[in-house]
Write an enzyme that holds these catalytic residues in place. Sequence first.
Site, PDB file in Angstrom:
ATOM      1  N   HIS A   1       0.852  -1.192   0.000  1.00  0.00           N
ATOM      2  CA  HIS A   1       0.000   0.000   0.000  1.00  0.00           C
ATOM      3  C   HIS A   1       0.879   1.229   0.000  1.00  0.00           C
ATOM      4  O   HIS A   1       1.948   1.237   0.608  1.00  0.00           O
ATOM      5  CB  HIS A   1      -0.901   0.010   1.250  1.00  0.00           C
ATOM      6  CG  HIS A   1      -2.074   0.909   1.127  1.00  0.00           C
ATOM      7  ND1 HIS A   1      -1.998   2.254   1.345  1.00  0.00           N
ATOM      8  CD2 HIS A   1      -3.355   0.657   0.760  1.00  0.00           C
ATOM      9  CE1 HIS A   1      -3.189   2.800   1.147  1.00  0.00           C
ATOM     10  NE2 HIS A   1      -4.024   1.855   0.776  1.00  0.00           N
TER      11      HIS A   1
ATOM     12  N   ASP B   1      -7.900  -5.374  -0.039  1.00  0.00           N
ATOM     13  CA  ASP B   1      -8.357  -6.235  -1.152  1.00  0.00           C
ATOM     14  C   ASP B   1      -7.971  -7.692  -0.998  1.00  0.00           C
ATOM     15  O   ASP B   1      -8.343  -8.517  -1.834  1.00  0.00           O
ATOM     16  CB  ASP B   1      -7.771  -5.695  -2.460  1.00  0.00           C
ATOM     17  CG  ASP B   1      -8.323  -4.311  -2.755  1.00  0.00           C
ATOM     18  OD1 ASP B   1      -7.530  -3.367  -2.910  1.00  0.00           O
ATOM     19  OD2 ASP B   1      -9.558  -4.170  -2.773  1.00  0.00           O
TER      20      ASP B   1
END
Length: 430
Positions: free
Chosen positions: A306, A364
């Site tokens: 991320h 996700d």
Amino acid sequence: MSNKTATLTIGNESWDFNVLPGTVGPEVVDIGSLYAKTGRFTYDQGFTSTAACESKICYIDGDAGILEYRGYPIEQLAEQSDFLEVCYLLLYGELPTAAQKADFDHRVTYHTMVHEQMSRFFTGFRRDAHPMAIMVASVGALSAFYHDSTDIADPHQRMVASLRMIAKIPTLAAMAFKYHVGQPFVYPLNSLDYSANFLRMCFAVPCEEYKVNPVLARAMDRIFILHAEHEQNASTSTVRLAGSSGANPFACIAAGCACLWGPAHGGANEAALNMLQQIGTADRIPEYVAKAKDKNDPFRLMGFGHRVYKNYDPRAKIMQKTCHEVLAELGIQDDPLLEVAMELEKIALHDEYFIEKKLYPNVDFYSGIILKAMGFPTTMFTVLFAVARTVGWIAQWKEMIEDPGQRIGRPRQLYTGQTRRDYIPVSKRR
Ligand code: SDX
């Protein structure tokens, strides 16, 4: 406003710039006057060190794994709130009273239908069209139906457009799914809450009664809460930039959908599940971890890493818990995909490459397992992300439009192309 300054020195010249504090999180150096003062731009590919705006909506601390909506921790909202209450909080800045909540729920519920002609709009698509292609087009098409809420200078029209977007996006998403699977559209039912209504519009068929499973509806609602808002991510920044030109809100949300579709962003949930299916069994994990670490191999572990979180994404922890709840409710024992996911997480979190690069599972990583178990095809995963993120996009768009200092976003560049040269007629070109 602080009286701290930052000094930039180039050669024997120096310039001072104001340092502005937030209520929490990193200070910013206000470089708005840099070009006027120095004739130079800053350069920050991917905006890794750039605050593009001031906002009061969402706070993330990537090192500590903290996510708060209007100051409320995501863990508490996911556990104790519901999605429409979170929508109210994101839009208005405070949790609603019971009366405000009832009124907001009613207003959203009574905007869930779309113009009947929208259904004709869908027949232009091939049945095998990706549902996100249908969403980008149909969300943009809303501006062709709702002209009475496109004047962004009118606060009433802004609020009507915001409510319409939040209310109609699940209906459009369900229609995209139904069109994709060749089943008739299912109208919203005002007696159901937001997430139950969405599940029914997706999975009911005219031939029999459809009873929404309350455990799945609660899981859907929590997944929407987790995906609702996330500071200045790529799709939110797209919505802000589109909105800064004065484009109507429906067109801006369509631009956000387009950006979210990318596998590096909202498309990662679909890509992560496809990756888990490709890996197949736990014994093949080392082969894929090696590929992810190989600089010459473009393969990445989807659902990992991320830009901001250099710790565990707090949403991934809640998602993992929800995953176990949904699989238990559906009586799915030992889901091979979950087995692979948990083993992959364990291996990756102990691998020095992932530790050094601070790569953790993100929102996700587990979501696809839940959504697949609930009956959604992988092509619908990013659509569900878009349903949830619409409120975050709208809240950020509204904050930008209502900022008196707002102006069109127009970044500059570092030019490294050809310098000036004269045209050469084709007869003289070699
Ligand atoms: C979302 O921004 C948001 O808030 C987004 C989001 C939201 O709610 O809106 O949180 C939603 O988009 C979550 C992220 C979903 N994407 C994925 O899961 C795709 C896989 N992840 C990567 O593509 C990547 O981690 C990004 C895109 C998420 C972040 O990319 P960055 O910040 O540009 O990081 P990077 O590509 O510079 O990576 C840093 C290093 C690189 O190695 P070096 O060049 O330094 O040697 O880490 C490596 C990368 O190669 N790396 C990975 C990796 N992610 C980064 N290596 C293997 N597998 C990965 N997943």
